[in-house]
Design a protein around this motif. Structure first.
Motif, PDB file in Angstrom:
ATOM      1  N   VAL A   1     -38.763  50.983 -88.454  1.00 14.37           N
ATOM      2  CA  VAL A   1     -38.894  50.559 -89.844  1.00 14.37           C
ATOM      3  C   VAL A   1     -40.373  50.290 -90.137  1.00 14.37           C
ATOM      4  CG1 VAL A   1     -38.269  48.798 -91.549  1.00 14.37           C
ATOM      5  CG2 VAL A   1     -36.595  49.501 -89.826  1.00 14.37           C
TER       6      VAL A   1
ATOM      7  N   TYR B   1     -41.400  60.626 -93.507  1.00 19.87           N
ATOM      8  CA  TYR B   1     -40.022  61.069 -93.276  1.00 19.87           C
ATOM      9  C   TYR B   1     -39.994  62.537 -92.834  1.00 19.87           C
ATOM     10  CZ  TYR B   1     -35.016  61.629 -93.805  1.00 19.87           C
ATOM     11  OH  TYR B   1     -33.687  61.878 -93.570  1.00 19.87           O
TER      12      TYR B   1
ATOM     13  N   GLU C   1     -37.683  54.648 -91.171  1.00 20.81           N
ATOM     14  CA  GLU C   1     -37.296  54.241 -92.519  1.00 20.81           C
ATOM     15  C   GLU C   1     -38.400  53.358 -93.084  1.00 20.81           C
ATOM     16  OE1 GLU C   1     -34.849  55.213 -94.349  1.00 20.81           O
ATOM     17  OE2 GLU C   1     -33.693  56.265 -92.816  1.00 20.81           O
TER      18      GLU C   1
END
Length: 159
Positions: free
Chosen positions: A84, A106, A113
């Protein structure tokens, strides 16, 4: 373990950065403040100084550590097993840039994420470049940055 990165140049770390890091630390098991070398930005403080100032600013947060990096963010995230990335958003201009960076990250790694934390009103105007400019003109930055940063900026701009 939920491990996140909060990346940036942090030249210098501001109270706005610290707000995002603190809030990220409340929702993640561990937060790594990833201080980018960013030589092309020609930072005021050296990479080592920026790392040290970030360490001082976050020393009260037990689940936060500060690490420098000089590679693609997705590669660094893989190295430290973070999935993350947490970024702060101040205004629509931040969103446009961060949206592009999120899409690129991405594309490079579907395992990463990105989460966004909105700045509260008292930090929506705050940026490292504004802090540097105020400090260079000997303005009061005591409410904009942690005390160690204010001291370091005062020393940099002493004339």
């Amino acid at each position: 373990m939920k491990r996140a990165l909060t990346p940036g140049t942090f030249d210098p770390i501001t109270n706005g950065h610290l707000d995002v890091i603190t809030r990220a630390a409340q929702i993640m098991d561990e937060v790594i403040v990833a201080v980018a070398r960013s030589a092309k930005k020609k930072p005021l403080f050296t990479h080592e100084q920026r790392i040290e100032l970030a360490k001082q600013a976050t020393s009260h947060l037990s689940n936060v550590r500060v690490v420098g990096f000089d590679k693609l963010l997705v590669d660094f995230a893989r190295d430290v097993d973070a999935h993350v990335v947490i970024k702060g958003l101040r205004a629509i201009t931040d969103f446009e840039y961060e949206f592009q960076m999120t899409a690129l990250n991405y594309q490079l790694s579907h395992a990463i994420e990105t989460l966004f934390i909105m700045s509260p009103p008292q930090f929506m105007y705050l940026s490292s470049s504004i802090v540097r400019e105020i400090a260079s003109l000997h303005g009061d930055i005591s409410t904009l940055v942690p005390p160690a940063v204010a001291k370091a900026l005062l020393e940099k701009y002493r004339s």
